[in-house]
Scaffold this active site. Sequence first.
Site, short mmCIF file in Angstrom:
data_model
loop_
_atom_site.label_atom_id
_atom_site.label_comp_id
_atom_site.label_asym_id
_atom_site.label_seq_id
_atom_site.Cartn_x
_atom_site.Cartn_y
_atom_site.Cartn_z
N THR A 184 74.23 18.04 -2.10
CA THR A 184 72.93 17.02 -1.90
C THR A 184 72.53 17.53 -0.51
O THR A 184 72.54 16.38 0.49
CB THR A 184 72.76 15.66 -3.00
OG1 THR A 184 73.35 15.05 -1.75
CG2 THR A 184 72.92 15.41 -4.44
N GLU A 328 74.11 16.24 -9.06
CA GLU A 328 75.15 15.70 -9.25
C GLU A 328 75.29 15.66 -10.56
O GLU A 328 76.33 15.72 -11.37
CB GLU A 328 74.76 14.12 -9.25
CG GLU A 328 75.49 14.23 -8.22
CD GLU A 328 73.16 13.79 -7.18
OE1 GLU A 328 72.77 15.11 -7.62
OE2 GLU A 328 73.44 13.57 -6.31
N LYS A 439 53.33 2.09 -5.01
CA LYS A 439 52.80 1.21 -5.37
C LYS A 439 51.65 0.30 -4.85
O LYS A 439 51.62 -0.12 -4.16
CB LYS A 439 53.91 -0.16 -5.16
CG LYS A 439 53.37 -1.05 -6.07
CD LYS A 439 55.54 -2.35 -5.87
CE LYS A 439 55.95 -3.12 -7.26
NZ LYS A 439 56.76 -3.82 -7.63
N TRP A 444 52.21 0.47 -10.53
CA TRP A 444 52.68 1.89 -10.57
C TRP A 444 51.39 2.66 -10.85
O TRP A 444 50.66 3.44 -11.03
CB TRP A 444 54.20 2.08 -10.63
CG TRP A 444 55.38 0.76 -10.64
CD1 TRP A 444 55.78 -0.16 -11.01
CD2 TRP A 444 56.48 0.99 -8.83
NE1 TRP A 444 56.49 -0.37 -10.19
CE2 TRP A 444 56.92 0.42 -9.46
CE3 TRP A 444 55.87 1.47 -7.89
CZ2 TRP A 444 57.83 -0.59 -8.37
CZ3 TRP A 444 56.54 1.57 -6.64
CH2 TRP A 444 57.80 0.76 -7.24
P1 AMP Z 1 68.05 18.45 -6.80
O1 AMP Z 1 69.56 17.66 -6.56
O2 AMP Z 1 67.74 19.05 -5.14
O3 AMP Z 1 68.50 19.83 -7.43
O4 AMP Z 1 67.57 17.06 -7.00
C1 AMP Z 1 67.05 16.62 -8.60
C2 AMP Z 1 65.85 16.13 -8.62
O5 AMP Z 1 64.73 16.44 -7.97
C3 AMP Z 1 65.74 14.85 -9.64
O6 AMP Z 1 66.25 14.22 -9.55
C4 AMP Z 1 64.37 15.27 -9.33
O7 AMP Z 1 63.63 13.93 -8.56
C5 AMP Z 1 63.78 16.44 -9.18
N1 AMP Z 1 63.48 17.83 -10.04
C6 AMP Z 1 64.39 18.52 -11.14
N2 AMP Z 1 63.93 19.06 -11.99
C7 AMP Z 1 62.47 17.87 -11.92
C8 AMP Z 1 61.37 18.51 -13.35
N3 AMP Z 1 61.49 19.05 -14.18
N4 AMP Z 1 60.67 17.42 -13.11
C9 AMP Z 1 59.78 16.53 -12.25
N5 AMP Z 1 61.63 16.03 -10.84
C10 AMP Z 1 61.82 17.15 -11.05
#
Ligand code: AMP
Length: 543
Positions: A184, A328, A439, A444
Site C-alpha cells: 500500500t 488489503e 471534526k 463530524w
Molecule cells: P487502496 O488500498 O490504495 O486501494 O485504497 C483503499 C482506500 O481507498 C479505501 O480504504 C478507501 O478509503 C478508498 N476508497 C476506495 N474506493 C472507494 C470508494 N468507492 N469510495 C470512497 N473511498 C474509496
Amino acid sequence: MQGLMMNRPLSVIEILRFASEIHSDGEIVSVRTEGDLHRQTYRETYARAGQVAHALGALGIQHGDRVATLAWNGYRHFELYYAISGYGAVCHTINPRLSAEQMIYILNHADDGVLFVDTTFVPIIEALKDQLPKGLRLVVMTDAAHMPDSPLDLLCYEDLLAPHDTTYDWPDLPEETAAGLCYTSGTTGNPKGSLYSHRSTVLHALFVAVTVPLSLREGARLLPVVPMFHVNSWGMPYAAPIVGASMIMPGGRLDGPSLYDLMETEKVTASWGVPTVWLGLRAEIEARGKPPSALEQVVIGGSAAPRSMIEFFETAGIDVCHAWGMTEMSPVGTSAQVPVAKADAPFEERMDLKSLQGRRMFGVDLKIVGEDGTRLPQDGKAVGELYVRGNAVISGYFNNDDATKAAVDAEGWFGTGDVASISPDGYLSIQDRSKDLIKSGGEWISSIDLENIAMAHPDVANCAVIAIAHPKWDERPVLVVVPKEGCQPSLDEFHDMMSDHFAKWQLPDDVLYVDALPLTATGKVSKLTLRKQFADYVLPDVG
Ligand code: AMP
C-alpha cells in the site's frame, strides 16, 4: 463427517491454462512502449508464460522468491503475472509513482531477486542504482532492438525468452502458497505489503466475475485503466481469462483522447478506473458529443465517485458500477449496482443507490465499530470504523508484526481505517478515511459528501475538502477547487448548492483556487499533501 470430494488446490496458472483451451482466441491487445499496438491470444500467452517460467529457472529463482515488476498494463506484464506465480515465486508489482524513498524501502523489504522493468521506467532504476538490493537482476521488458543505453547491467526480456520451450511442467503448489505481493502506498509510515495466495487470488477473481457480470462475460472487451501495479488491476487480469473477456491494455497512454481513441478502435465494452481518469474521458466525450460506440459500463472505484460523474455517464447511456475496496482486500469489497427489482425506479432514486459504495460482494463480511470497540447497528445512521473479513482479505502484513497487530482485531477482522454507515439492506456509505474526517465543535463533517455536491457545480473541474485548524471549533472545512478555465465560482454559489443537504455549521468556511490537486501514487487526491500545502492558511474569521 468430512465430504468426499477431491481437494485440488486452487492455482493461478490454472486460470491461464483454462483460457488457453476454452477461450483460446480471447485477445490481449496492448499499446506497447515500442509505440505500436500488439495483439496476442490467450493460447499464445500461455505458451509465452511457459517460456518465462523456464527463463526464471535459468535466472536461478527459487520457490517463494520475490520477483518484481515495474510496468504498465501490457501483455508482457500479464505473462509475468502468471509465469511468476505458476513457477512458485511471488509476483511483486511495484508502483512507479512511489517516491524514490518508498521504492527503495519496498525493493529491500521484499528482497526481490529479479526486477522486470518497462523501458519507460529504466531511468527511475538508474537513479536508485546505489540503493538496490544486492544481487538484484534487471530485465527490460522489450526486444533487443529497443534496449535502452544504460550504465546498468540490463538483460533483455525477449532474448531471455527466445531459447526456451513453450511447454512447462508447472509445479503442484499448495493453494495457500503466496502468489502476489502489493504494497500500500500509505500516506504515513512505510508501505505495508499485502501477500496474496493462489487461493485468495482465484477466489477473488471468481467473486468479482459474478459481481460485475456486465464487464466480465465471454466476448467482452475490457480496458483496465487501473494499473496492474495497483492491486492487480482490481483482479481483472485473473477474472477476464476465466470468463473469456479480452483485455485491451492502454500502456502509458491514459489521457482522455488516447483512451477514447483506443476504446473506439478496439470496441471496448467496459473499462475500470479511479475517478481522476474519468474526468479526462468525460471531457473528451463532451468535446466529441458522443461516448465511445461500444462502451456499456464503467467501474469507478478507488475513491468516492462523485454523483455528478455517475449521472454524466448514465445519461450518456453507460452503466456505472461504483465499487469500494482496498489493497488489503485484493481489492474489491462492495459494488453499487441497481438490483433488478429497482431497475424501473426513477433516475434520481437509482442514482441515490449508485452514489453509495454499494453492497458487499460474496466472500466479504462488513461490520462497523464504535470508538469503544463495540459493534454498531446497520441502521444507516450509526457511523463507525469499518472492519472486514473474507476469503481474499489479508490476515496480516508481510513481515510486519507491528502493523498486523494494529490492523487486526481480537476476532480476526481487519480494520480498514474508513469511517462508514451501513443501511439495513446492506448499502455501505463511506463517510471518509478516518484521518480525513473533519471534526468541528465535537461533530463530524464528511469531506466526501461536501465534495460530491461541489463537483456538480458547472465551473468546477475538480475539488477537495480539507480540515483547517480553528481555535474555537478545532477544525473547519475549506473547499479547494480547480476551476474550469476562466471561471471562479464563489463561496456563496457553493453554499446555495449545499444548503439543502447540510446544516449551516457544516458548510465550508472558504473556497481556495488551485491549478491542480496533488495526487497520490495511485491517482487519488492526496489530502495529506493538500493539508501541508495550506498549513499556514488562516481562516477568514480567525485572521
Ligand atoms: P487502496 O488500498 O490504495 O486501494 O485504497 C483503499 C482506500 O481507498 C479505501 O480504504 C478507501 O478509503 C478508498 N476508497 C476506495 N474506493 C472507494 C470508494 N468507492 N469510495 C470512497 N473511498 C474509496
